[in-house]
Design a protein around this motif. Structure first.
Motif, short mmCIF file in Angstrom:
data_model
loop_
_atom_site.label_atom_id
_atom_site.label_comp_id
_atom_site.label_asym_id
_atom_site.label_seq_id
_atom_site.Cartn_x
_atom_site.Cartn_y
_atom_site.Cartn_z
N ALA A 12 0.83 -1.21 0.00
CA ALA A 12 0.00 0.00 0.00
C ALA A 12 0.86 1.25 0.00
O ALA A 12 0.57 2.22 -0.73
CB ALA A 12 -0.92 -0.01 1.22
N GLN A 13 1.95 1.25 0.79
CA GLN A 13 2.79 2.44 0.87
C GLN A 13 3.43 2.76 -0.48
O GLN A 13 3.53 3.92 -0.87
CB GLN A 13 3.88 2.24 1.92
CG GLN A 13 4.75 3.46 2.17
CD GLN A 13 4.04 4.52 2.98
OE1 GLN A 13 2.84 4.47 3.19
NE2 GLN A 13 4.78 5.50 3.46
N GLY A 14 3.85 1.72 -1.20
CA GLY A 14 4.43 1.96 -2.52
C GLY A 14 3.44 2.58 -3.48
O GLY A 14 3.78 3.50 -4.23
N VAL A 15 2.21 2.11 -3.46
CA VAL A 15 1.18 2.64 -4.35
C VAL A 15 0.78 4.05 -3.95
O VAL A 15 0.66 4.95 -4.79
CB VAL A 15 -0.06 1.71 -4.35
CG1 VAL A 15 -1.22 2.36 -5.07
CG2 VAL A 15 0.29 0.38 -5.00
N LEU A 16 0.58 4.26 -2.65
CA LEU A 16 0.12 5.58 -2.17
C LEU A 16 1.20 6.64 -2.34
O LEU A 16 0.94 7.75 -2.79
CB LEU A 16 -0.30 5.48 -0.71
CG LEU A 16 -1.49 4.57 -0.41
CD1 LEU A 16 -1.61 4.32 1.09
CD2 LEU A 16 -2.78 5.19 -0.94
N GLY A 17 2.42 6.29 -1.95
CA GLY A 17 3.49 7.27 -1.99
C GLY A 17 3.79 7.77 -3.39
O GLY A 17 4.13 8.94 -3.58
N MET A 18 3.66 6.90 -4.38
CA MET A 18 3.93 7.30 -5.76
C MET A 18 2.98 8.39 -6.24
O MET A 18 3.29 9.14 -7.15
CB MET A 18 3.80 6.08 -6.67
CG MET A 18 5.03 5.20 -6.67
SD MET A 18 6.47 6.05 -7.34
CE MET A 18 5.91 6.35 -9.02
N GLN A 19 1.81 8.49 -5.62
CA GLN A 19 0.83 9.49 -6.04
C GLN A 19 1.12 10.85 -5.42
O GLN A 19 0.55 11.86 -5.84
CB GLN A 19 -0.58 9.03 -5.69
CG GLN A 19 -0.96 7.73 -6.39
CD GLN A 19 -2.33 7.24 -5.99
OE1 GLN A 19 -3.34 7.89 -6.25
NE2 GLN A 19 -2.37 6.09 -5.35
#
Length: 678
Positions: A30-37
């Motif tokens: 989740a952190q990888g997906v959220l942080g990229m935004q």
């Protein structure tokens, strides 16, 4: 003392270990997906830490909150299990960390900086044992590609050892000081109070039934406000009923003072040189409400005094050109001479984070001298008559704690030596990284909930600047590594040097609130740490290889670590730096003495120190302290301590719980948005 009082709970370790693995796998994805935004998805709707300077470990409340679902299966969780979920979330959040500083910086961003650095830095650092060859990191700069795990293993090991060794010695320091801070001094730890109050209300503990209504009101307020903020920032057509979009704050609630931002605030900031930031983040105000009243008063009052003094200095000819900078840049960027808080004639921030920090540690230990003497005698086999009964309630025996401390510090020296750091810099990192930064941050977090020994800008390597007044102009691998550790190692709550002392003592406070034995909690910290990093580090390497150049890799070189000549020389020369170092030490000692000598003395030394801390300055935390002080003062004046305990604390805890509920929704929205952009 009865055996019941010192009983250590039975912990279901297999279940907790499996759960910790699942949590960290899902949280890292989740952190990888959220942080990229980026934006709110990188800073607030996070699996790591949310908001600054009151950096909330979101998983510490998310996990116990989600555990409420077990009630539908007819199962009521014991305090031991809820405390374990809290500590699991706390350790996991700090291991994942801030996306911009920790998640993509270590280790891939760090290696990218080596290979993209200026030749003088690159050529000395590429020989270090933890730096993989350029060919291994190159896929992260382009289309991506498979991970060369053998090449990346030393880099991952470097990050793990850095944090694990710090955990060893700093947790031992906290084990030695636990009883002093928590049972004798009653250091509050606002986050622990707020999150555990939320857990007790959510899970229906009998002792909080009378406080249910104010908690629910606070939860509703927090949920409504944060849902409004979420939709205001995501949907341009959403009505801005609370003025969030008009005010234009960052995700962390910092309102920039600049000509392109809010015109009303710029009208003030363009005239008052030290009016640099304000903070409107509601959870910051809620956490600050739980800070002791005298600390709150001292922090905001002295900041107002500082603004007056800085304005007088500006009129006298100091800070030339400062008003051409935005408020944040007056704190973080450019030469110290243009900065009201770093520059002459006041040097406010330098006083607070150099000599002031050292003085605070000295005075804190001085007033604990009888306690430390008793503990040391017990460790040396000369215990007082009651010490064995006391030790039964400690996480480990005092002898074991000192043994862990010695082993950890030896490992710290060996680790630093493996990075080719010379004896002088090792000595400084031993003193500051081994004692001063961890102790200062843990104690400050305990009193204020806010960051104190954090932020890489300007100050962190001040002791080295007293030896090397100006940059020597040449680079060695040891020099580069030392200043990376000094500056990036304290930049955020998850950066390293000050992380694990804070986590350990915070966990001990949870043990105190929940009634769980500190021995169980201490084991949990280590077990969850190993699981968290064993999962987080491979994810941090795999994710940028999967995304390639779409993943931010910190390609700017190492200037931001203050090892480079340009950045290094933005600090005052040694003959000038001594002034705030000595002044800050004297002021802090006087404040400490006056507070201990006179009951009526209104100024707390931590209030002075936190008022000039770099992260508080550039995030405008003085407004959070002022607003919280007004609310708390009114509460105590109208209803006394009973109103504060029965209405104020649960309402503030409810605001944080409401934020976490909104954050869970935000995480879900962010994950959907990744696959279905809108």
């Amino acid at each position: 003392m009865s055996r019941e009082e010192v009983r250590v709970e039975k912990v279901n370790w297999p279940l907790l270990i499996v759960l910790a693995i699942i949590v960290n796998v899902l949280a890292n994805l989740a952190q990888g997906v959220l942080g990229m935004q980026g934006g709110y998805f990188g800073c607030i709707y996070s699996m790591g830490i949310a908001s600054i300077p009151f950096t909330m470990p979101t998983l510490a409340l998310i996990l116990p909150m989600l555990a409420y679902l077990t009630k539908f299966a007819g199962k009521k969780l014991a305090p031991t299990t809820l405390a374990a979920l809290y500590v699991m979330g706390l350790v996991s959040s700090l291991s994942i960390g801030n996306f911009n500083d920790a998640y993509y910086s270590w280790p891939v961003g760090s290696v990218s900086r080596v290979w993209r650095a200026i030749p003088a830095v690159r050529d000395v650092m590429k020989t270090l044992w933890w730096v993989p060859p350029e060919a291994a990191v190159a896929p992260t700069w382009g289309r991506g590609g498979p991970v060369d795990w053998a090449a990346w293993l030393p880099a991952m090991l470097y990050v793990f050892l850095f944090h694990f060794i710090i955990l060893i010695y700093s947790s031992a320091e906290m084990a030695i000081l636990r009883r002093r801070w928590i049972e004798i001094e009653k250091v509050p730890f606002p986050f622990a109070i707020a999150i555990w109050e939320s857990i007790r209300n959510i899970h229906g503990f009998e002792e909080v039934k009378r406080r249910k209504l104010p908690f629910l009101i606070g939860l509703l307020i927090g949920l409504i406000i944060y849902l409004q903020i979420m939709f205001t920032t995501l949907l341009p057509w959403w009505p801005d009923v609370i003025g969030w979009r008009a005010l234009g704050p960052s995700p962390n609630g910092c309102v920039v003072i600049a000509p392109w931002a809010n015109p009303t605030l710029w009208a003030i900031g363009s005239q008052l040189v030290a009016f640099m930031r304000v903070n409107v983040q509601p959870i910051n105000w809620a956490v600050a409400y739980l800070v002791p009243l005298d600390v709150l008063f001292t922090a905001w009052f002295l900041w107002v005094i500082f603004m007056i003094l800085a304005q007088a200095a500006y009129v006298m000819g100091y800070y030339t050109g400062a008003l051409d900078y935005s408020g944040c840049c007056r704190v973080l960027i450019g030469p110290y001479t243009i900065s009201p808080n770093w520059g002459p004639p006041i040097y406010w921030s330098y006083m607070c984070v150099t000599g002031g920090m050292v003085a605070f540690i000295v005075m804190m230990l001085w007033y604990a001298r009888d306690y430390l003497r008793e503990v040391l005698n017990a460790a040396l086999g000369r215990p007082s008559p009651t010490i064995r009964e006391i030790e039964a309630k400690e996480p480990v025996s005092y002898r074991t704690a000192f043994l862990i401390l010695v082993v950890g510090l030896i490992l710290w020296i060996v680790f630093l030596a493996s990075l080719q750091i010379d004896a002088i810099l090792i000595t400084l990192l031993f003193i500051f990284g081994g004692f001063i930064f961890p102790l200062a941050e843990a104690y400050a977090r305990g009193l204020t909930g806010a960051a104190y020994a954090q932020e890489r800008s300007k100050w962190a390597s001040w002791a080295a600047h007293l030896i090397w007044s100006r940059h020597p102009g040449t680079y060695t691998a040891g020099w580069c590594n030392a200043f990376i550790i000094y500056h990036r190692g304290i930049n955020t709550a998850s950066a390293g040097l000050n992380t694990w002392s804070e986590v350990t003592m915070h966990s001990f406070r949870v043990a105190d609130l929940s009634g769980v034995h500190p021995k169980s909690i201490y084991k949990m910290v280590f077990v969850f740490f190993v699981i968290a990093y064993a999962i987080t580090l491979p994810f941090r390497v795999w994710w940028p290889h999967y995304l390639g150049a779409r993943f931010p890799n910190c390609l700017s070189g190492w200037e931001c670590a203050y090892l480079g000549e340009g950045a290094y020389n933005t600090m005052p020369p040694a003959n000038e730096l001594w002034i705030p170092v000595i002044t800050g030490f004297i002021v802090t000692v006087l404040l400490y003495f006056l507070r201990m000598r006179f009951v009526w003395w209104p100024f707390h030394p931590m209030g002075f120190l936190i008022s000039g801390a770099a992260r508080e300055v550039w995030t405008g935390a003085w407004t959070s302290f002022l607003g919280a002080w007004v609310l708390k003062f009114i509460t105590l004046r109208i209803g006394g301590s009973r109103a504060y305990e029965e209405y104020g604390v649960p309402a503030a805890a409810g605001v944080l719980a409401g934020f976490v509920l909104a954050a869970i929704i935000g995480v879900i929205v962010g994950l959907i948005r990744w696959f279905i952009p809108f």
